[in-house]
Every structure is written in C-alpha cells, then in structure tokens.
Design a protein around this motif. Structure first.
Motif, PDB file in Angstrom:
ATOM      1  N   ASP A  94      48.164  31.858  39.539  1.00  0.00           N
ATOM      2  CA  ASP A  94      49.120  30.811  39.167  1.00  0.00           C
ATOM      3  C   ASP A  94      50.057  31.332  38.073  1.00  0.00           C
ATOM      4  OD1 ASP A  94      47.997  30.243  36.450  1.00  0.00           O
ATOM      5  OD2 ASP A  94      46.279  29.499  37.597  1.00  0.00           O
ATOM      6  N   ASP A  95      51.170  30.638  37.887  1.00  0.00           N
ATOM      7  CA  ASP A  95      52.206  31.099  36.965  1.00  0.00           C
ATOM      8  C   ASP A  95      51.699  31.219  35.533  1.00  0.00           C
ATOM      9  OD1 ASP A  95      53.866  31.141  39.111  1.00  0.00           O
ATOM     10  OD2 ASP A  95      55.008  29.342  38.568  1.00  0.00           O
ATOM     11  N   THR A  96      50.839  30.306  35.138  1.00  0.00           N
ATOM     12  CA  THR A  96      50.324  30.333  33.763  1.00  0.00           C
ATOM     13  C   THR A  96      49.562  31.619  33.481  1.00  0.00           C
ATOM     14  OG1 THR A  96      50.150  27.920  33.701  1.00  0.00           O
ATOM     15  CG2 THR A  96      48.859  29.149  32.093  1.00  0.00           C
ATOM     16  N   ARG A  97      48.691  32.009  34.418  1.00  0.00           N
ATOM     17  CA  ARG A  97      47.911  33.232  34.215  1.00  0.00           C
ATOM     18  C   ARG A  97      48.795  34.474  34.314  1.00  0.00           C
ATOM     19  NH1 ARG A  97      42.386  34.476  34.355  1.00  0.00           N
ATOM     20  NH2 ARG A  97      41.841  32.390  35.106  1.00  0.00           N
ATOM     21  N   ILE A  98      49.758  34.457  35.233  1.00  0.00           N
ATOM     22  CA  ILE A  98      50.671  35.592  35.362  1.00  0.00           C
ATOM     23  C   ILE A  98      51.429  35.811  34.056  1.00  0.00           C
ATOM     24  CG2 ILE A  98      52.892  36.274  36.383  1.00  0.00           C
ATOM     25  CD1 ILE A  98      50.767  37.096  38.177  1.00  0.00           C
ATOM     26  N   ILE A  99      51.919  34.719  33.476  1.00  0.00           N
ATOM     27  CA  ILE A  99      52.672  34.830  32.222  1.00  0.00           C
ATOM     28  C   ILE A  99      51.790  35.362  31.110  1.00  0.00           C
ATOM     29  CG2 ILE A  99      53.819  33.484  30.414  1.00  0.00           C
ATOM     30  CD1 ILE A  99      54.887  31.667  32.671  1.00  0.00           C
ATOM     31  N   ARG A 100      50.541  34.902  31.051  1.00  0.00           N
ATOM     32  CA  ARG A 100      49.626  35.388  30.008  1.00  0.00           C
ATOM     33  C   ARG A 100      49.348  36.879  30.179  1.00  0.00           C
ATOM     34  NH1 ARG A 100      44.142  35.875  29.308  1.00  0.00           N
ATOM     35  NH2 ARG A 100      43.603  34.826  31.263  1.00  0.00           N
ATOM     36  N   LEU A 101      49.109  37.303  31.429  1.00  0.00           N
ATOM     37  CA  LEU A 101      48.869  38.723  31.679  1.00  0.00           C
ATOM     38  C   LEU A 101      50.102  39.554  31.348  1.00  0.00           C
ATOM     39  CD1 LEU A 101      46.930  38.579  35.083  1.00  0.00           C
ATOM     40  CD2 LEU A 101      45.979  39.096  32.826  1.00  0.00           C
ATOM     41  N   PHE A 102      51.279  38.997  31.617  1.00  0.00           N
ATOM     42  CA  PHE A 102      52.523  39.696  31.315  1.00  0.00           C
ATOM     43  C   PHE A 102      52.695  39.861  29.808  1.00  0.00           C
ATOM     44  CE2 PHE A 102      56.997  39.258  30.053  1.00  0.00           C
ATOM     45  CZ  PHE A 102      57.508  40.445  30.569  1.00  0.00           C
ATOM     46  N   ARG A 103      52.467  38.810  29.068  1.00  0.00           N
ATOM     47  CA  ARG A 103      52.720  38.842  27.633  1.00  0.00           C
ATOM     48  C   ARG A 103      51.779  39.771  26.889  1.00  0.00           C
ATOM     49  NH1 ARG A 103      56.611  35.529  26.210  1.00  0.00           N
ATOM     50  NH2 ARG A 103      57.057  33.607  27.381  1.00  0.00           N
ATOM     51  N   ASP A 104      50.537  39.904  27.362  1.00  0.00           N
ATOM     52  CA  ASP A 104      49.620  40.799  26.638  1.00  0.00           C
ATOM     53  C   ASP A 104      49.604  42.221  27.200  1.00  0.00           C
ATOM     54  OD1 ASP A 104      47.991  40.803  28.895  1.00  0.00           O
ATOM     55  OD2 ASP A 104      46.469  39.491  28.047  1.00  0.00           O
ATOM     56  N   GLY A 105      50.492  42.501  28.150  1.00  0.00           N
ATOM     57  CA  GLY A 105      50.611  43.857  28.673  1.00  0.00           C
ATOM     58  C   GLY A 105      49.675  44.173  29.818  1.00  0.00           C
ATOM     59  N   SER A 106      48.826  43.228  30.176  1.00  0.00           N
ATOM     60  CA  SER A 106      47.844  43.502  31.227  1.00  0.00           C
ATOM     61  C   SER A 106      48.479  43.572  32.607  1.00  0.00           C
ATOM     62  CB  SER A 106      46.754  42.422  31.222  1.00  0.00           C
ATOM     63  OG  SER A 106      46.008  42.458  30.029  1.00  0.00           O
ATOM     64  N   LEU A 107      49.530  42.812  32.834  1.00  0.00           N
ATOM     65  CA  LEU A 107      50.138  42.780  34.161  1.00  0.00           C
ATOM     66  C   LEU A 107      50.725  44.136  34.528  1.00  0.00           C
ATOM     67  CD1 LEU A 107      50.860  41.146  36.650  1.00  0.00           C
ATOM     68  CD2 LEU A 107      52.969  40.437  35.509  1.00  0.00           C
ATOM     69  N   ALA A 108      51.426  44.779  33.592  1.00  0.00           N
ATOM     70  CA  ALA A 108      52.015  46.095  33.858  1.00  0.00           C
ATOM     71  C   ALA A 108      50.929  47.108  34.209  1.00  0.00           C
ATOM     72  CB  ALA A 108      52.825  46.568  32.657  1.00  0.00           C
ATOM     73  N   ALA A 109      49.817  47.077  33.468  1.00  0.00           N
ATOM     74  CA  ALA A 109      48.722  48.009  33.741  1.00  0.00           C
ATOM     75  C   ALA A 109      48.088  47.717  35.096  1.00  0.00           C
ATOM     76  CB  ALA A 109      47.678  47.933  32.637  1.00  0.00           C
ATOM     77  N   ALA A 110      47.897  46.431  35.412  1.00  0.00           N
ATOM     78  CA  ALA A 110      47.299  46.062  36.700  1.00  0.00           C
ATOM     79  C   ALA A 110      48.181  46.530  37.850  1.00  0.00           C
ATOM     80  CB  ALA A 110      47.078  44.561  36.766  1.00  0.00           C
ATOM     81  N   LEU A 111      49.493  46.339  37.724  1.00  0.00           N
ATOM     82  CA  LEU A 111      50.415  46.773  38.771  1.00  0.00           C
ATOM     83  C   LEU A 111      50.427  48.291  38.894  1.00  0.00           C
ATOM     84  CD1 LEU A 111      53.379  44.320  38.080  1.00  0.00           C
ATOM     85  CD2 LEU A 111      51.864  44.300  40.069  1.00  0.00           C
ATOM     86  N   ALA A 112      50.333  48.994  37.765  1.00  0.00           N
ATOM     87  CA  ALA A 112      50.309  50.459  37.807  1.00  0.00           C
ATOM     88  C   ALA A 112      49.056  50.964  38.512  1.00  0.00           C
ATOM     89  CB  ALA A 112      50.392  51.026  36.390  1.00  0.00           C
ATOM     90  N   ILE A 113      47.916  50.329  38.243  1.00  0.00           N
ATOM     91  CA  ILE A 113      46.670  50.714  38.914  1.00  0.00           C
ATOM     92  C   ILE A 113      46.809  50.505  40.417  1.00  0.00           C
ATOM     93  CG2 ILE A 113      44.237  50.086  39.234  1.00  0.00           C
ATOM     94  CD1 ILE A 113      44.144  49.502  36.203  1.00  0.00           C
ATOM     95  N   ARG A 114      47.342  49.356  40.796  1.00  0.00           N
ATOM     96  CA  ARG A 114      47.524  49.087  42.228  1.00  0.00           C
ATOM     97  C   ARG A 114      48.477  50.099  42.867  1.00  0.00           C
ATOM     98  NH1 ARG A 114      45.009  46.977  46.556  1.00  0.00           N
ATOM     99  NH2 ARG A 114      46.533  46.687  48.217  1.00  0.00           N
ATOM    100  N   ALA A 115      49.602  50.373  42.199  1.00  0.00           N
ATOM    101  CA  ALA A 115      50.601  51.286  42.755  1.00  0.00           C
ATOM    102  C   ALA A 115      50.087  52.717  42.840  1.00  0.00           C
ATOM    103  CB  ALA A 115      51.872  51.233  41.918  1.00  0.00           C
ATOM    104  N   SER A 116      49.159  53.084  41.955  1.00  0.00           N
ATOM    105  CA  SER A 116      48.673  54.467  41.930  1.00  0.00           C
ATOM    106  C   SER A 116      47.860  54.828  43.166  1.00  0.00           C
ATOM    107  CB  SER A 116      47.841  54.721  40.671  1.00  0.00           C
ATOM    108  OG  SER A 116      46.554  54.133  40.768  1.00  0.00           O
ATOM    109  N   LEU A 117      47.511  53.849  44.003  1.00  0.00           N
ATOM    110  CA  LEU A 117      46.790  54.158  45.239  1.00  0.00           C
ATOM    111  C   LEU A 117      47.563  55.145  46.103  1.00  0.00           C
ATOM    112  CD1 LEU A 117      45.385  50.676  46.334  1.00  0.00           C
ATOM    113  CD2 LEU A 117      44.068  52.638  45.508  1.00  0.00           C
ATOM    114  N   ARG A 118      48.904  55.110  45.999  1.00  0.00           N
ATOM    115  CA  ARG A 118      49.695  56.040  46.811  1.00  0.00           C
ATOM    116  C   ARG A 118      49.454  57.492  46.401  1.00  0.00           C
ATOM    117  NH1 ARG A 118      53.984  53.663  43.612  1.00  0.00           N
ATOM    118  NH2 ARG A 118      54.309  52.211  45.339  1.00  0.00           N
ATOM    119  N   GLN A 119      48.944  57.703  45.190  1.00  0.00           N
ATOM    120  CA  GLN A 119      48.660  59.066  44.741  1.00  0.00           C
ATOM    121  C   GLN A 119      47.480  59.681  45.504  1.00  0.00           C
ATOM    122  OE1 GLN A 119      50.615  60.682  42.884  1.00  0.00           O
ATOM    123  NE2 GLN A 119      51.776  59.160  41.710  1.00  0.00           N
ATOM    124  N   ILE A 120      46.660  58.841  46.116  1.00  0.00           N
ATOM    125  CA  ILE A 120      45.547  59.372  46.911  1.00  0.00           C
ATOM    126  C   ILE A 120      46.088  60.242  48.035  1.00  0.00           C
ATOM    127  CG2 ILE A 120      43.659  58.749  48.483  1.00  0.00           C
ATOM    128  CD1 ILE A 120      43.196  56.278  46.753  1.00  0.00           C
TER     129      ILE A 120
END
Length: 233
Positions: A188-214
């Motif tokens: 939901d938007d509330t959790r997305i915003i919280r993850l974004f503000r504390d920097g967790s969203l960027a890290a989560a997206l980077a982990i997901r995107a790094s699968l292409r490195q396999i």
C-alpha cells in the motif's frame, strides 16, 4: 590458526605491513545496507540465512560455488565493487579502538603496505581500513532494521533458478532469497512511502534488479570453460 588480537598501536606496530587482500576472494561476501547499490551494479545481491542463527544477511554473490569467482577483476582485487568486509580483512572493532589479528594471512611475511607513515600517522591504505570498519559498525543496526522491515512486509522470497552450463553441469541457487517484485507492487502507498523515506525502497529495488547479474556470471563461466586455465582472470 588461532587469532592473535592486539589493539593497534602506532608505536608497537610501527613496522607492521599488510598484503592488499589475503587468500582467495570468497564467492559470497556479507555486505551492509550502504553497499547494496554499488554491489548490485556488478554482481547479484541476495539474502541468505545464517546456518547458526537462521537470521537473514545481505550477501554479494561473486560466483556459484566456494572455489569460483566470476566477477571481472575480483580475483585480483580490482573489481568495480570491493566489499567493506574484505577491505577490513584482519582488523576488528574493539570498543573505540581497532584490533589487529596478527595471525591473519594478511600480515604474513612479505606484506608491502605499511600501516603507519614515518610520523606514526595512518597511511592512506590504513585510512581505508578505518573507514571500512567505521561504515560497517555504523550501519549494522540500520542493515538489520532494513532486513526486518522487508521480512515483516513479506517482500522476501526464495530464489528458484537452475543454470545449465556448456560442460553439462547444472547449478541450482539453493538457500538464497531475493525481493519479490509482485509483493513490492502489492504494497500500500503508506508502506511504500515509509520504505522510500528511510532508504529501504532503493535497496530493495536494487536487490531485485541485481538478479540480471546472474546471467552475466553464467556467461562469464561459460567463457571460462572455453579458455585454458592460464587465461582465467
């Protein structure tokens, strides 16, 4: 070999020298939250459970097996990403001080990198070690909080990837986890915003995107299979 820890002292250890990195580069290295995006630019970033505690840690994958390093330049310490845990090899935090393990192979005879200069101050290389330890210690709680947040949000899912190579060998990535793209999209938007503000969203997206490195590691492994052993890098 048993540890021989001593508090680092510019007088006692004035003539101590170190090697750049001791031993073979590990195929999997635990990393901290601030390292995630840099690591994801050159290797898969996953989550793995500690066999002792069952708790998740963030790891950078440099190869598919313990005797294999596939990231360009990692075998010589010249990869685009060098984990802080390797940069501080042989050094540990001890309260407000730095301790050195004199039994560590990094301090074996023949080391060419001095820890201290002629005035007793840390060399540039030693400052890198100090910075690595400071970053790891300063971000330990933040890293644990990030992991707890994505676990609580049910974003963590096991990796289900099986790779078949030109030599006929099949490698399954067992015991590794990533961030679920579907679960991220369902937040939901509330959790997305919280993850974004504390920097967790960027890290989560980077982990997901790094699968292409396999796929990049798999391609490099196949290239090595076609090369003589002397041509490996």
């Amino acid at each position: 070999m048993a540890e021989q820890l001593e508090i680092l002292n510019s007088e006692v250890h004035r003539n101590l020298a170190m090697h750049p990195i001791a031993g073979a580069h590990p195929h999997m290295v635990q990393i901290s939250l601030p390292e995630v995006e840099a690591a994801a630019s050159c290797c898969p970033v996953m989550l793995a459970k500690s066999p002792e505690t069952g708790r998740f840690a963030i790891v950078a994958l440099f190869g598919f097996s313990p005797d294999e390093v596939l990231v360009e330049g990692a075998g010589t310490g010249n990869a685009a990403f060098l984990p802080l845990d390797l940069q501080r090899q042989g050094f540990f935090a001890s309260d407000e001080n730095i301790a050195v393990d004199l039994a560590h192979p990094r301090f074996a005879p023949g080391g060419t990198i001095p820890l201290f200069d002629a005035m007793g101050g840390p060399t540039d290389e030693m400052r890198l070690v100090q910075r690595a330890i400071g970053t790891l210690m300063g971000n330990a709680a933040r890293t644990e909080r990030f992991i707890a947040d994505i676990v609580e949000a049910r974003l963590v899912e096991p990796v289900d990837i099986s790779l078949k190579f030109d030599d006929g060998q099949t490698v399954a990535l067992n015991g590794l986890y990533t961030v679920s793209g579907d679960a991220l999209a369902d937040l939901d938007d509330t959790r997305i915003i919280r993850l974004f503000r504390d920097g967790s969203l960027a890290a989560a997206l980077a982990i997901r995107a790094s699968l292409r490195q396999i796929g990049q590691l798999a391609r490099r492994r196949n290239e090595r299979l076609a090369m003589p052993a002397s041509g490996w890098a």
